[in-house]
Motif scaffolding. Structure first.
Motif: not given
Ligand code: NI
Length: 137
Positions: A108-137
């Motif tokens: 996603l990152e290059p496409h967000i840059k092209a929109l004129g913004a910066d990617l901050h967080c990708v959060k993925v929920t696999e179930s109601e109780n479990n999710f992961v957040e990635y901030f790029g580092d």
């Protein structure tokens, strides 16, 4: 700086396993997600972007364009797919939610840059109780 989040959903199959482990050891390490005959999750993806408010529009980004970027570059590749077998950006990676979040970020990152913004967080929920957040580092 302001942040905005778009949610998209997808259903996908996966299996968590290592070929060098026995089925028994895979079950011990990966639990039910190691089922040899695959299984699915109803995933939710939250993409948060950051930037400055455009004075002309009052928006950070055009959410329709953000949604289109996420759907074309991520959801189309994942929805109703087998993450282990069919998703190019997950090739040769363990199909964990952690690796999925990192892979989605990289796509996603290059496409967000092209929109004129910066990617901050990708959060993925696999179930109601479990999710992961990635901030790029
Ligand atoms: Ni699973």
């Amino acid at each position: 700086m302001i942040y905005i989040t778009r949610r998209e959903r997808f259903n996908a199959a996966h299996r968590l396993f290592r070929e060098d482990f026995s089925d028994e050891k895979n079950l011990e390490i990966f639990g039910k997600c190691s089922n040899p005959n695959w299984h699915g999750h109803n995933y939710e993806l939250f993409v948060t972007v950051k930037g400055e408010i455009n004075k002309q529009t009052g928006f950070l980004v055009n959410l329709k364009r953000l949604s289109k970027i996420i759907r074309e570059n991520i959801i189309l590749k994942l929805d109703h797919k087998n993450i282990n077998l069919e998703v190019e950006f997950m090739k040769d990676k363990l199909a964990s939610t952690e690796n999925l979040a990192v892979g989605i970020w990289q796509e996603l990152e290059p496409h967000i840059k092209a929109l004129g913004a910066d990617l901050h967080c990708v959060k993925v929920t696999e179930s109601e109780n479990n999710f992961v957040e990635y901030f790029g580092d």
